[in-house]
Design a protein around this motif. Structure first.
Motif, mmCIF file in Angstrom:
data_model
loop_
_atom_site.group_PDB
_atom_site.id
_atom_site.type_symbol
_atom_site.label_atom_id
_atom_site.label_comp_id
_atom_site.label_asym_id
_atom_site.label_seq_id
_atom_site.Cartn_x
_atom_site.Cartn_y
_atom_site.Cartn_z
ATOM 1 N N PRO A 72 -5.457 -6.365 7.910
ATOM 2 C CA PRO A 72 -6.227 -5.443 7.076
ATOM 3 C C PRO A 72 -6.196 -4.028 7.649
ATOM 4 O O PRO A 72 -6.142 -3.838 8.869
ATOM 5 C CB PRO A 72 -7.644 -6.023 7.140
ATOM 6 C CG PRO A 72 -7.703 -6.706 8.474
ATOM 7 C CD PRO A 72 -6.322 -7.248 8.717
ATOM 8 N N ASP A 73 -6.209 -3.033 6.770
ATOM 9 C CA ASP A 73 -6.250 -1.641 7.213
ATOM 10 C C ASP A 73 -7.663 -1.105 7.028
ATOM 11 O O ASP A 73 -8.121 -0.903 5.908
ATOM 12 C CB ASP A 73 -5.254 -0.786 6.431
ATOM 13 C CG ASP A 73 -5.123 0.589 7.032
ATOM 14 O OD1 ASP A 73 -4.669 0.675 8.185
ATOM 15 O OD2 ASP A 73 -5.488 1.575 6.368
ATOM 16 N N ASP A 116 -3.351 -5.716 -3.557
ATOM 17 C CA ASP A 116 -3.903 -6.762 -4.409
ATOM 18 C C ASP A 116 -5.364 -7.007 -4.051
ATOM 19 O O ASP A 116 -5.705 -7.269 -2.885
ATOM 20 C CB ASP A 116 -3.091 -8.045 -4.228
ATOM 21 C CG ASP A 116 -3.657 -9.198 -5.015
ATOM 22 O OD1 ASP A 116 -3.500 -9.199 -6.252
ATOM 23 O OD2 ASP A 116 -4.286 -10.085 -4.389
ATOM 24 N N LEU A 117 -6.253 -6.928 -5.028
ATOM 25 C CA LEU A 117 -7.690 -7.022 -4.778
ATOM 26 C C LEU A 117 -8.085 -8.368 -4.186
ATOM 27 O O LEU A 117 -8.914 -8.441 -3.274
ATOM 28 C CB LEU A 117 -8.473 -6.758 -6.068
ATOM 29 C CG LEU A 117 -8.428 -5.337 -6.609
ATOM 30 C CD1 LEU A 117 -9.214 -5.245 -7.915
ATOM 31 C CD2 LEU A 117 -8.984 -4.355 -5.590
ATOM 32 N N GLU A 118 -7.498 -9.441 -4.687
ATOM 33 C CA GLU A 118 -7.843 -10.765 -4.180
ATOM 34 C C GLU A 118 -7.450 -10.897 -2.710
ATOM 35 O O GLU A 118 -8.201 -11.451 -1.902
ATOM 36 C CB GLU A 118 -7.148 -11.838 -5.022
ATOM 37 C CG GLU A 118 -7.577 -13.256 -4.674
ATOM 38 C CD GLU A 118 -6.982 -14.286 -5.619
ATOM 39 O OE1 GLU A 118 -6.963 -15.476 -5.229
ATOM 40 O OE2 GLU A 118 -6.540 -13.918 -6.724
ATOM 41 N N LEU A 119 -6.301 -10.361 -2.375
ATOM 42 C CA LEU A 119 -5.851 -10.400 -0.979
ATOM 43 C C LEU A 119 -6.753 -9.534 -0.110
ATOM 44 O O LEU A 119 -7.205 -9.966 0.963
ATOM 45 C CB LEU A 119 -4.401 -9.920 -0.885
ATOM 46 C CG LEU A 119 -3.794 -9.868 0.520
ATOM 47 C CD1 LEU A 119 -3.755 -11.257 1.149
ATOM 48 C CD2 LEU A 119 -2.394 -9.264 0.466
ATOM 49 N N CYS A 120 -7.038 -8.320 -0.533
ATOM 50 C CA CYS A 120 -7.890 -7.415 0.245
ATOM 51 C C CYS A 120 -9.295 -7.989 0.440
ATOM 52 O O CYS A 120 -9.889 -7.849 1.517
ATOM 53 C CB CYS A 120 -7.967 -6.050 -0.429
ATOM 54 S SG CYS A 120 -6.401 -5.120 -0.386
ATOM 55 N N GLN A 124 -12.890 -8.841 3.693
ATOM 56 C CA GLN A 124 -14.109 -8.062 3.490
ATOM 57 C C GLN A 124 -15.037 -8.169 4.695
ATOM 58 O O GLN A 124 -15.237 -9.243 5.256
ATOM 59 C CB GLN A 124 -14.815 -8.560 2.231
ATOM 60 C CG GLN A 124 -15.934 -7.669 1.751
ATOM 61 C CD GLN A 124 -16.503 -8.146 0.429
ATOM 62 O OE1 GLN A 124 -17.562 -8.756 0.400
ATOM 63 N NE2 GLN A 124 -15.788 -7.898 -0.654
ATOM 64 N N VAL A 125 -15.600 -7.041 5.096
ATOM 65 C CA VAL A 125 -16.597 -6.976 6.170
ATOM 66 C C VAL A 125 -17.723 -6.067 5.701
ATOM 67 O O VAL A 125 -17.479 -4.977 5.182
ATOM 68 C CB VAL A 125 -15.994 -6.430 7.479
ATOM 69 C CG1 VAL A 125 -17.075 -6.240 8.535
ATOM 70 C CG2 VAL A 125 -14.905 -7.360 8.002
ATOM 71 N N LYS A 126 -18.966 -6.545 5.839
ATOM 72 C CA LYS A 126 -20.141 -5.774 5.430
ATOM 73 C C LYS A 126 -20.025 -5.288 3.992
ATOM 74 O O LYS A 126 -20.393 -4.169 3.654
ATOM 75 C CB LYS A 126 -20.366 -4.597 6.381
ATOM 76 C CG LYS A 126 -20.697 -5.038 7.805
ATOM 77 C CD LYS A 126 -21.046 -3.870 8.688
ATOM 78 C CE LYS A 126 -21.436 -4.365 10.072
ATOM 79 N NZ LYS A 126 -21.777 -3.250 10.985
ATOM 80 N N GLY A 127 -19.481 -6.146 3.137
ATOM 81 C CA GLY A 127 -19.374 -5.830 1.715
ATOM 82 C C GLY A 127 -18.245 -4.890 1.352
ATOM 83 O O GLY A 127 -18.110 -4.511 0.186
#
Length: 198
Positions: A72-73, A116-120, A124-127
């Motif tokens: 993740p970036d 891709d939103l599903e991949l990103c 997820q961290v802290k929403g």
């Protein structure tokens, strides 16, 4: 200097060093990555080079397949030098580190940038989800010996400086750029870090 002269100076690689390169993430590599909380990403646009630090809680890089990693970036300064380089020249090199472990894990391969939103959302961290995720297909994977961290005292607190030996970030930014900054106090820097980690 020539390749031949370098070999005269250094000799041949040891049999273990020559044979240690693999092209898939075995159980040792997977365990290393599960505990790694920091990596350095090297990229190039084909002419110039960049290195970029990446860090998160241990295990933030996911092994997707025996040959691919997902990274993740997280939010940064938006220079995105490394990402721009990857668009021009997708070959990358990664150096993974585990605090207190002298050895490092090196991965050389080819990177792709995905939004891709599903991949990103998997990262997820802290929403907050990263804007992009790197998929790196490994060509070479190998452990690197711990001599450099040992020589530097990297993981030995008694070898660390007692006080910060350099100016604060915003002092250096001010002096390098001649731009105004809100504060040069280190506590302000630390506060900004906490506000913008994710």
């Amino acid at each position: 200097m020539t390749p031949q002269r370098l070999r005269e100076l250094y000799g041949d690689a040891s049999p273990h060093a020559a044979a240690k390169v693999i092209s898939h993430f075995d159980h040792h590599c997977r365990t290393f990555l599960e505990h790694a909380s920091f990596l350095i990403l090297a990229t190039s646009d084909g002419t110039n080079l960049d290195v970029s630090p990446k860090g998160d809680p241990a295990g933030f890089v996911q092994v997707e397949t025996d040959k691919t990693l997902l990274i993740p970036d997280r939010p940064g300064n938006n220079r995105i030098d490394g990402l721009m380089n990857i668009l021009a020249h997708p070959k990358v090199a990664l150096l993974f580190m585990i605090p207190s472990v002298s050895e490092t894990l090196r991965v050389n391969g080819t990177a792709e940038i995905h939004e891709d939103l599903e991949l990103c959302d998997q990262f997820q961290v802290k929403g907050r989800s990263p804007k992009t995720v790197l998929r790196v297909k490994a060509d070479e994977i190998f452990l690197h010996c711990g001599k450099a961290p040992l020589r530097s005292g990297l993981w030995k607190p008694d070898a660390w400086p007692a006080e910060r030996p350099v100016a604060t970030l915003y002092e250096m930014v001010r002096d390098h750029s001649e731009l105004e900054v809100a504060s040069t106090d280190q506590s302000y820097t630390e506060q900004r870090y906490q506000e913008t980690l994710y």
